[in-house]
Design a protein around this motif. Structure first.
Motif, PDB file in Angstrom:
ATOM      1  N   GLN A  10       0.882  -1.026   0.134  1.00  0.00           N
ATOM      2  CA  GLN A  10       0.099   0.008   0.048  1.00  0.00           C
ATOM      3  C   GLN A  10       0.908   1.312  -0.050  1.00  0.00           C
ATOM      4  O   GLN A  10       2.002   1.237   0.825  1.00  0.00           O
ATOM      5  N   LEU A  11       0.690   2.373  -0.902  1.00  0.00           N
ATOM      6  CA  LEU A  11       1.165   3.332  -0.933  1.00  0.00           C
ATOM      7  C   LEU A  11       0.219   4.526  -0.685  1.00  0.00           C
ATOM      8  O   LEU A  11      -0.621   4.656  -0.872  1.00  0.00           O
ATOM      9  N   GLN A  12       0.748   5.399   0.498  1.00  0.00           N
ATOM     10  CA  GLN A  12      -0.148   6.475   0.712  1.00  0.00           C
ATOM     11  C   GLN A  12       0.783   7.867   0.588  1.00  0.00           C
ATOM     12  O   GLN A  12       1.896   7.993   1.141  1.00  0.00           O
ATOM     13  N   ALA A  13       0.267   8.590  -0.451  1.00  0.00           N
ATOM     14  CA  ALA A  13       0.987   9.900  -0.829  1.00  0.00           C
ATOM     15  C   ALA A  13       0.405  10.994   0.057  1.00  0.00           C
ATOM     16  O   ALA A  13      -0.962  11.033   0.227  1.00  0.00           O
ATOM     17  N   SER A  14       1.112  11.937   0.278  1.00  0.00           N
ATOM     18  CA  SER A  14       0.359  13.022   1.048  1.00  0.00           C
ATOM     19  C   SER A  14       1.426  14.358   0.693  1.00  0.00           C
ATOM     20  O   SER A  14       2.385  14.250   0.205  1.00  0.00           O
ATOM     21  N   GLY A  15       0.955  15.639   1.273  1.00  0.00           N
ATOM     22  CA  GLY A  15       1.872  16.818   1.241  1.00  0.00           C
ATOM     23  C   GLY A  15       1.492  17.713   0.147  1.00  0.00           C
ATOM     24  O   GLY A  15       2.014  18.962   0.046  1.00  0.00           O
ATOM     25  N   GLY A  16       0.372  17.467  -0.796  1.00  0.00           N
ATOM     26  CA  GLY A  16      -0.288  18.333  -1.733  1.00  0.00           C
ATOM     27  C   GLY A  16      -0.665  19.640  -1.041  1.00  0.00           C
ATOM     28  O   GLY A  16      -1.083  19.684  -0.017  1.00  0.00           O
ATOM     29  N   GLY A  17      -1.053  20.573  -2.091  1.00  0.00           N
ATOM     30  CA  GLY A  17      -1.618  21.769  -1.395  1.00  0.00           C
ATOM     31  C   GLY A  17      -1.691  22.834  -2.396  1.00  0.00           C
ATOM     32  O   GLY A  17      -1.379  22.517  -3.934  1.00  0.00           O
ATOM     33  N   LEU A  18      -1.952  23.971  -2.325  1.00  0.00           N
ATOM     34  CA  LEU A  18      -1.993  25.117  -2.968  1.00  0.00           C
ATOM     35  C   LEU A  18      -1.048  26.023  -2.885  1.00  0.00           C
ATOM     36  O   LEU A  18      -0.718  26.429  -1.675  1.00  0.00           O
ATOM     37  N   VAL A  19      -0.235  26.360  -3.756  1.00  0.00           N
ATOM     38  CA  VAL A  19       1.250  27.217  -3.454  1.00  0.00           C
ATOM     39  C   VAL A  19       1.211  28.273  -4.635  1.00  0.00           C
ATOM     40  O   VAL A  19       0.752  28.021  -5.752  1.00  0.00           O
ATOM     41  N   GLN A  20       1.837  29.240  -4.379  1.00  0.00           N
ATOM     42  CA  GLN A  20       2.032  30.230  -5.437  1.00  0.00           C
ATOM     43  C   GLN A  20       3.322  30.045  -6.363  1.00  0.00           C
ATOM     44  O   GLN A  20       3.954  29.246  -5.907  1.00  0.00           O
ATOM     45  N   ALA A  21       3.195  30.414  -7.554  1.00  0.00           N
ATOM     46  CA  ALA A  21       4.410  30.368  -8.326  1.00  0.00           C
ATOM     47  C   ALA A  21       5.548  30.630  -7.720  1.00  0.00           C
ATOM     48  O   ALA A  21       5.699  31.733  -7.056  1.00  0.00           O
ATOM     49  N   GLY A  22       6.477  29.935  -7.936  1.00  0.00           N
ATOM     50  CA  GLY A  22       7.791  30.061  -7.179  1.00  0.00           C
ATOM     51  C   GLY A  22       7.848  29.249  -5.741  1.00  0.00           C
ATOM     52  O   GLY A  22       9.218  29.436  -5.212  1.00  0.00           O
ATOM     53  N   GLY A  23       7.185  29.037  -5.296  1.00  0.00           N
ATOM     54  CA  GLY A  23       6.975  28.285  -3.939  1.00  0.00           C
ATOM     55  C   GLY A  23       7.555  26.959  -3.953  1.00  0.00           C
ATOM     56  O   GLY A  23       7.850  26.258  -5.099  1.00  0.00           O
ATOM     57  N   SER A  24       7.381  26.052  -2.580  1.00  0.00           N
ATOM     58  CA  SER A  24       7.940  24.904  -2.592  1.00  0.00           C
ATOM     59  C   SER A  24       6.855  23.967  -1.796  1.00  0.00           C
ATOM     60  O   SER A  24       5.927  24.572  -1.124  1.00  0.00           O
ATOM     61  N   LEU A  25       6.918  22.717  -2.268  1.00  0.00           N
ATOM     62  CA  LEU A  25       6.248  21.897  -1.547  1.00  0.00           C
ATOM     63  C   LEU A  25       6.819  20.588  -1.519  1.00  0.00           C
ATOM     64  O   LEU A  25       7.729  20.260  -2.281  1.00  0.00           O
ATOM     65  N   ARG A  26       6.662  19.656  -0.408  1.00  0.00           N
ATOM     66  CA  ARG A  26       7.123  18.470  -0.334  1.00  0.00           C
ATOM     67  C   ARG A  26       6.272  17.343  -0.324  1.00  0.00           C
ATOM     68  O   ARG A  26       5.514  17.425   0.836  1.00  0.00           O
ATOM     69  N   LEU A  27       6.426  16.423  -1.201  1.00  0.00           N
ATOM     70  CA  LEU A  27       5.301  15.439  -0.986  1.00  0.00           C
ATOM     71  C   LEU A  27       5.999  14.002  -0.543  1.00  0.00           C
ATOM     72  O   LEU A  27       7.133  14.037  -0.435  1.00  0.00           O
ATOM     73  N   SER A  28       5.206  13.407   0.297  1.00  0.00           N
ATOM     74  CA  SER A  28       5.752  12.231   1.024  1.00  0.00           C
ATOM     75  C   SER A  28       5.080  11.128   0.485  1.00  0.00           C
ATOM     76  O   SER A  28       3.694  11.050   0.002  1.00  0.00           O
ATOM     77  N   CYS A  29       5.657   9.768   0.301  1.00  0.00           N
ATOM     78  CA  CYS A  29       4.938   8.545  -0.030  1.00  0.00           C
ATOM     79  C   CYS A  29       5.520   7.556   1.034  1.00  0.00           C
ATOM     80  O   CYS A  29       6.598   7.182   0.932  1.00  0.00           O
ATOM     81  N   VAL A  30       4.405   7.039   1.685  1.00  0.00           N
ATOM     82  CA  VAL A  30       4.841   5.899   2.694  1.00  0.00           C
ATOM     83  C   VAL A  30       4.323   4.565   2.298  1.00  0.00           C
ATOM     84  O   VAL A  30       3.121   4.490   1.883  1.00  0.00           O
ATOM     85  N   ALA A  31       5.284   3.746   2.311  1.00  0.00           N
ATOM     86  CA  ALA A  31       4.900   2.153   1.600  1.00  0.00           C
ATOM     87  C   ALA A  31       4.827   1.412   2.783  1.00  0.00           C
ATOM     88  O   ALA A  31       5.296   1.574   3.788  1.00  0.00           O
ATOM     89  N   SER A  32       3.792   0.557   2.915  1.00  0.00           N
ATOM     90  CA  SER A  32       3.678  -0.456   3.918  1.00  0.00           C
ATOM     91  C   SER A  32       3.276  -1.991   3.105  1.00  0.00           C
ATOM     92  O   SER A  32       2.733  -1.933   1.893  1.00  0.00           O
ATOM     93  N   GLY A  33       3.014  -2.910   3.980  1.00  0.00           N
ATOM     94  CA  GLY A  33       2.870  -4.318   3.473  1.00  0.00           C
ATOM     95  C   GLY A  33       4.158  -4.758   3.137  1.00  0.00           C
ATOM     96  O   GLY A  33       5.258  -4.628   3.668  1.00  0.00           O
ATOM     97  N   ARG A  34       4.167  -5.577   2.020  1.00  0.00           N
ATOM     98  CA  ARG A  34       5.511  -6.557   1.411  1.00  0.00           C
ATOM     99  C   ARG A  34       6.296  -5.407   0.584  1.00  0.00           C
ATOM    100  O   ARG A  34       6.547  -5.632  -0.594  1.00  0.00           O
ATOM    101  N   THR A  35       7.141  -4.583   1.343  1.00  0.00           N
ATOM    102  CA  THR A  35       7.807  -3.570   0.818  1.00  0.00           C
ATOM    103  C   THR A  35       9.193  -4.181   0.108  1.00  0.00           C
ATOM    104  O   THR A  35       9.714  -3.423  -0.616  1.00  0.00           O
ATOM    105  N   SER A  36       9.473  -5.391   0.861  1.00  0.00           N
ATOM    106  CA  SER A  36      10.740  -6.203   0.213  1.00  0.00           C
ATOM    107  C   SER A  36      10.397  -6.616  -1.443  1.00  0.00           C
ATOM    108  O   SER A  36      11.263  -6.917  -1.983  1.00  0.00           O
ATOM    109  N   SER A  37       9.042  -6.795  -1.609  1.00  0.00           N
ATOM    110  CA  SER A  37       8.705  -7.055  -3.020  1.00  0.00           C
ATOM    111  C   SER A  37       8.752  -6.037  -4.160  1.00  0.00           C
ATOM    112  O   SER A  37       8.596  -6.524  -5.215  1.00  0.00           O
ATOM    113  N   PHE A  38       9.269  -4.814  -3.964  1.00  0.00           N
ATOM    114  CA  PHE A  38       9.410  -4.130  -5.024  1.00  0.00           C
ATOM    115  C   PHE A  38      10.801  -3.534  -5.166  1.00  0.00           C
ATOM    116  O   PHE A  38      11.498  -3.619  -4.267  1.00  0.00           O
ATOM    117  N   TYR A  39      11.102  -3.217  -6.471  1.00  0.00           N
ATOM    118  CA  TYR A  39      12.691  -2.754  -6.629  1.00  0.00           C
ATOM    119  C   TYR A  39      12.724  -1.274  -6.460  1.00  0.00           C
ATOM    120  O   TYR A  39      13.619  -0.872  -6.401  1.00  0.00           O
TER     121      TYR A  39
END
Length: 120
Positions: free
Chosen positions: A2-31
């Motif tokens: 399972q993958l859970q992405a977060s961190g989106g939002g509204l920002v003005q041009a020139g600004g910054s955002l940081r997105l996160s993606c947390v993986a759970s479950g059989r994380t060893s199964s992907f490359y």
């Protein structure tokens, strides 16, 4: 996996955002993991990917975006700087069991997406 992405939002041009993606479950199964984005009426566009320990970035975000990983926390980040209105999209993280390349078809697992809106 399972993958859970977060961190989106509204920002003005020139600004910054940081997105996160947390993986759970059989994380060893992907490359590798990747980030894609999608706007209405278009397919998913490659943004960044981690294949083994190598980071690949789309030309359109080179010099503005970067990505990092916290393996202990099974988390991948997408740091987006100098955002432009054309970066507005739904951003998805994805995981691939084999080759984490630039095609969305290489990825078997997808998060739910997080919305990024950049105002001019």
């Amino acid at each position: 996996v399972q993958l859970q992405a977060s961190g989106g939002g509204l920002v003005q041009a020139g600004g910054s955002l940081r997105l996160s993606c947390v993986a759970s479950g059989r994380t060893s199964s992907f490359y590798g993991m990747g980030w894609f984005r999608q706007t209405p009426g278009k397919g998913r566009e490659f943004v960044a990917s981690w294949s083994d320990k190598t980071l690949y970035l789309a030309d359109s975000v080179q010099g503005r975006f970067t990505s990092s990983r916290d393996n202990a926390a099974n988390t991948v980040y997408l740091q987006m700087n100098s955002l432009k209105p054309e970066d507005t999209a739904v951003y998805y993280c994805a995981a691939a069991r084999y080759n984490a390349g630039r095609s969305s078809r290489q990825y078997e697992y997808w998060g739910q997406g997080t919305v990024v809106t950049v105002s001019s």
